[in-house]
Design an enzyme around this catalytic site. Structure first.
Site, PDB file in Angstrom:
ATOM      1  N   CYS A  16      -2.900  -3.369   7.189  1.00  0.00           N
ATOM      2  CA  CYS A  16      -2.358  -3.308   8.550  1.00  0.00           C
ATOM      3  C   CYS A  16      -2.549  -1.887   9.089  1.00  0.00           C
ATOM      4  CB  CYS A  16      -0.882  -3.711   8.541  1.00  0.00           C
ATOM      5  SG  CYS A  16       0.237  -2.373   8.063  1.00  0.00           S
ATOM      6  N   GLU A  22       0.825  -1.213   0.000  1.00  0.00           N
ATOM      7  CA  GLU A  22       0.000   0.000   0.000  1.00  0.00           C
ATOM      8  C   GLU A  22       0.855   1.258   0.000  1.00  0.00           C
ATOM      9  OE1 GLU A  22      -2.442  -2.895   2.663  1.00  0.00           O
ATOM     10  OE2 GLU A  22      -0.378  -2.666   1.986  1.00  0.00           O
TER      11      GLU A  22
END
Length: 161
Positions: free
Chosen positions: A79, A51
């Protein structure tokens, strides 16, 4: 292009090459704007999550820190670090393709101070109660940097979007 399948293929290819099993594809106006697998194993950079790398590339290409008008595809629910980064750049939508409960029999990424199962409760605690040792060392000069920001930004306390 099937962006979901592209995300899965990127992650699978990364695993085949010795990397970790995560990938991100960022789409704007029906086209891939940026994409990346997780490169932590390759770079020894703990922030090199798929990401983060894809967000950096997309924002650089667009010349802005805001990703309004984009859809972000990720292999797994982000996360906490990546979730924070995604909140900061405001995509229209984040699409995740598996949950921790679904992949947990096959993969666990626990650390010294961090297990995904307990992290959100940990994060919500006052800083004095967290497992990560944090120490507050008060310095008024640190606050002066914030005053300096305000003076240099017309007295406005907010960053402009």
């Amino acid at each position: 292009m099937d962006f979901v399948q592209r995300t899965i293929d990127l992650a699978r290819q990364n695993v085949a090459e010795g990397g970790r099993l995560f990938a991100t594809v960022i789409v704007k106006d029906g086209e891939v704007l940026a994409e990346s697998p997780n490169e932590v194993a390759q770079t020894n950079d703990p922030t090199a999550h798929a990401e983060v790398l894809a967000l950096r590339e997309a924002c650089t290409k667009l010349g802005t820190e805001h990703l309004t008008g984009t859809t972000v595809y990720v292999l797994a629910h982000p996360c906490p670090m990546c979730l924070g980064a995604l909140y900061r750049c405001s995509p229209d939508e984040v699409v995740f393709l598996t949950t921790r409960d679904a992949y947990e029999p096959h993969y666990v990424d626990d650390r010294k101070y961090f297990e995904l199962a307990t992290f959100y409760d940990e994060f919500a605690k006052p800083w004095q109660q967290r497992r990560l040792p944090l120490r507050y060392e008060r310095r008024d000069a640190a606050v002066d940097v914030y005053r300096f920001w305000r003076e240099n930004n017309g007295g406005d306390r907010h960053q402009h979007h």
